[in-house]
Design a protein around this motif. Structure first.
Motif, PDB file in Angstrom:
ATOM      1  N   LEU A  61       0.824  -1.207   0.000  1.00 32.76           N
ATOM      2  CA  LEU A  61       0.000   0.000   0.000  1.00 32.76           C
ATOM      3  C   LEU A  61       0.861   1.261   0.000  1.00 32.76           C
ATOM      4  O   LEU A  61       0.555   2.242  -0.697  1.00 32.76           O
ATOM      5  CB  LEU A  61      -0.935  -0.007   1.204  1.00 32.76           C
ATOM      6  N   ALA A  62       1.934   1.255   0.782  1.00 25.56           N
ATOM      7  CA  ALA A  62       2.827   2.421   0.813  1.00 25.56           C
ATOM      8  C   ALA A  62       3.497   2.628  -0.541  1.00 25.56           C
ATOM      9  O   ALA A  62       3.657   3.764  -1.006  1.00 25.56           O
ATOM     10  CB  ALA A  62       3.874   2.245   1.908  1.00 25.56           C
ATOM     11  N   GLU A  63       3.887   1.536  -1.182  1.00 32.25           N
ATOM     12  CA  GLU A  63       4.533   1.626  -2.495  1.00 32.25           C
ATOM     13  C   GLU A  63       3.597   2.233  -3.528  1.00 32.25           C
ATOM     14  O   GLU A  63       3.967   3.140  -4.278  1.00 32.25           O
ATOM     15  CB  GLU A  63       4.974   0.231  -2.936  1.00 32.25           C
ATOM     16  N   LEU A  64       2.373   1.744  -3.568  1.00 34.44           N
ATOM     17  CA  LEU A  64       1.416   2.279  -4.535  1.00 34.44           C
ATOM     18  C   LEU A  64       1.094   3.741  -4.244  1.00 34.44           C
ATOM     19  O   LEU A  64       0.962   4.550  -5.167  1.00 34.44           O
ATOM     20  CB  LEU A  64       0.133   1.452  -4.520  1.00 34.44           C
ATOM     21  N   GLY A  65       0.972   4.076  -2.977  1.00 33.41           N
ATOM     22  CA  GLY A  65       0.704   5.469  -2.627  1.00 33.41           C
ATOM     23  C   GLY A  65       1.813   6.400  -3.047  1.00 33.41           C
ATOM     24  O   GLY A  65       1.570   7.557  -3.417  1.00 33.41           O
ATOM     25  N   ALA A  66       3.058   5.913  -3.028  1.00 28.14           N
ATOM     26  CA  ALA A  66       4.206   6.761  -3.361  1.00 28.14           C
ATOM     27  C   ALA A  66       4.386   6.947  -4.861  1.00 28.14           C
ATOM     28  O   ALA A  66       4.819   8.013  -5.308  1.00 28.14           O
ATOM     29  CB  ALA A  66       5.479   6.169  -2.757  1.00 28.14           C
ATOM     30  N   VAL A  67       4.074   5.926  -5.667  1.00 31.70           N
ATOM     31  CA  VAL A  67       4.404   5.992  -7.099  1.00 31.70           C
ATOM     32  C   VAL A  67       3.212   6.336  -7.983  1.00 31.70           C
ATOM     33  O   VAL A  67       3.401   6.691  -9.157  1.00 31.70           O
ATOM     34  CB  VAL A  67       5.026   4.661  -7.581  1.00 31.70           C
ATOM     35  N   THR A  68       1.991   6.259  -7.464  1.00 35.57           N
ATOM     36  CA  THR A  68       0.820   6.461  -8.307  1.00 35.57           C
ATOM     37  C   THR A  68       0.460   7.942  -8.401  1.00 35.57           C
ATOM     38  O   THR A  68       0.319   8.614  -7.370  1.00 35.57           O
ATOM     39  CB  THR A  68      -0.393   5.692  -7.749  1.00 35.57           C
ATOM     40  N   PRO A  69       0.283   8.485  -9.601  1.00 31.26           N
ATOM     41  CA  PRO A  69      -0.179   9.869  -9.740  1.00 31.26           C
ATOM     42  C   PRO A  69      -1.550  10.045  -9.105  1.00 31.26           C
ATOM     43  O   PRO A  69      -2.398   9.148  -9.190  1.00 31.26           O
ATOM     44  CB  PRO A  69      -0.253  10.065 -11.267  1.00 31.26           C
TER      45      PRO A  69
END
Length: 403
Positions: free
Chosen positions: A327-335
């Motif tokens: 979840l943290a990864e997606l939050g960081a890389v997703t526009p």
């Protein structure tokens, strides 16, 4: 007192409490039958395949219901979908308690799946709406949602096992208690402010997809999460039965406690691992998950029931690390403008992992029995974790390489 004259702080607290209680009621109820599958198999005489299909049925209903109800709650407000969800769960509890045959158990699981899909997104959105603006309020909402979801999943089977083992009417009591809790939560939701009318052009189904720029990262995140949720789904469907076999005990409370230990460990790890780099959390989580599964395979093969505890701790810790990191990864890389479609796609993949592999356990159990089928699928998932973990470490090196 009319809602219009209540202070915003009061209505905010009321909505926050109702949303948190709804999440806890839904997730605890969804996992409550896990403690009772052995009892229900003895009552109705169904096979291990039917047991796994009962679990997977709710998951199959949750995915489309979740995709529809999330955007719908943005248009009609959170209150209506939450009340519908609680009503569906109440119906599921009643059908479970009074079911005269196996077919009615599937009806109950469909009702629970509708309740989960309709209410989970709306309740989480209400938490965010009522937690206050700014990072602090949204962090409070996220931590509350994590606690309600994870510990609700753990509480359901634990309470179900205890009530079935030590209370009267073992097949009925736990569903009656949960139904009473659902009614109390519905009263809380009913007292939340009614939504203001919203002018909309029309409802549109949610859009799923992943932008090309983050597709490589998404594939790694989705693969890691698929494996982690596959373990949770398999454990929720069959581990209480497997633990009972390993221990040579028919005590429903002890068997359910093993599942509760695994899920609660995941919850504590999720809170403790928030400061870890997301990719490192996923990579280490895959290794820990594989280790926990290996211990479970060893416990079954060597007939060492005491290894059940470290197996549950290891798999729970691995699940928590992978989920937090993903979840943290997606939050960081997703526009920001793509976040809804990406997160929606992520949850679809996770729910497929939650309900898909467990059917394989049921099919294998026809020929090999439930314990052997469970450890075989556990070994396959553990091997996949060990294959994927180096790929995640390579992704870390790629990102750290000077451009």
């Amino acid at each position: 007192m009319p809602e219009s004259v209540l202070a915003p702080a009061v209505t905010g607290r009321r909505s926050f409490t109702a949303a948190a209680a709804t999440l806890a009621a839904l997730y605890s109820g969804n996992n409550l039958p896990s403690a009772l599958y052995a009892l229900l198999r003895g009552t109705f005489g169904f096979s291990a395949l039917v047991q796994t299909l009962l679990y997977a049925t709710a998951v199959a209903v949750i995915v489309p219901a979740l995709l529809v109800s999330g955007p719908l709650s943005d248009l009609v407000g959170r209150r209506g979908p939450m009340l519908f969800a609680l009503g569906a769960f109440l119906a599921g509890d009643v059908v479970f308690a009074l079911a005269p045959g196996t077919g009615w158990l599937f009806v109950a699981r469909i009702a629970q799946g509708l309740g989960m899909g309709a209410g989970a997104a709306a309740a989480q959105a209400m938490l965010g709406d009522s937690a206050g603006e700014g990072p602090r309020g949204q962090r409070r909402a996220a931590m509350t949602a994590t606690a309600c979801v994870t510990f609700g999943l753990a509480l359901g089977p634990l309470a179900g096992g205890l009530l079935a083992q030590y209370g009267p009417a073992p097949r009925h009591l736990s569903f009656a208690v949960h139904a009473a809790a659902v009614l109390a939560v519905a009263c809380l939701v009913w007292r939340t402010p009614r939504p203001a009318p919203v002018q909309v052009r029309g409802w549109r189904p949610p859009r799923l997809g992943v932008p090309a720029a983050i597709r490589r990262t998404f594939v790694i995140v989705a693969a890691s999460s698929f494996l982690a949720w596959a373990v949770l789904g398999m454990f929720s469907a069959v581990v209480p039965s497997l633990v009972g076999t390993l221990l040579g005990s028919a005590n429903l409370a002890v068997a359910a406690a093993a599942l509760a230990l695994m899920i609660a460990t995941s919850g504590f790890v999720q809170f403790g691992a928030r400061r870890l780099p997301p990719t490192a959390a996923q990579a280490s989580g895959l290794v820990v998950l594989a280790a926990g599964l290996a211990v479970l395979v060893l416990a079954n093969g060597a007939h060492l029931p005491w290894l059940v505890v470290p197996a549950m701790l290891g798999t729970g810790a691995g699940h928590g690390l992978v989920f937090t990191g993903a979840l943290a990864e997606l939050g960081a890389v997703t526009p920001p403008e793509e976040r809804g479609s990406v997160i929606g796609t992520y949850y679809v993949v996770s729910y497929v992992g939650l309900g898909g592999p467990v059917i394989g356990v049921g099919l294998l159990a026809i020929a090999h029995g439930l314990p052997s089928a469970t450890v075989l699928v556990a070994a396959v998932i553990g091997a996949c974790c060990l294959v994927l973990a180096p790929l995640v470490f390579l992704e870390i090196r790629r990102r750290n390489r000077p451009q």
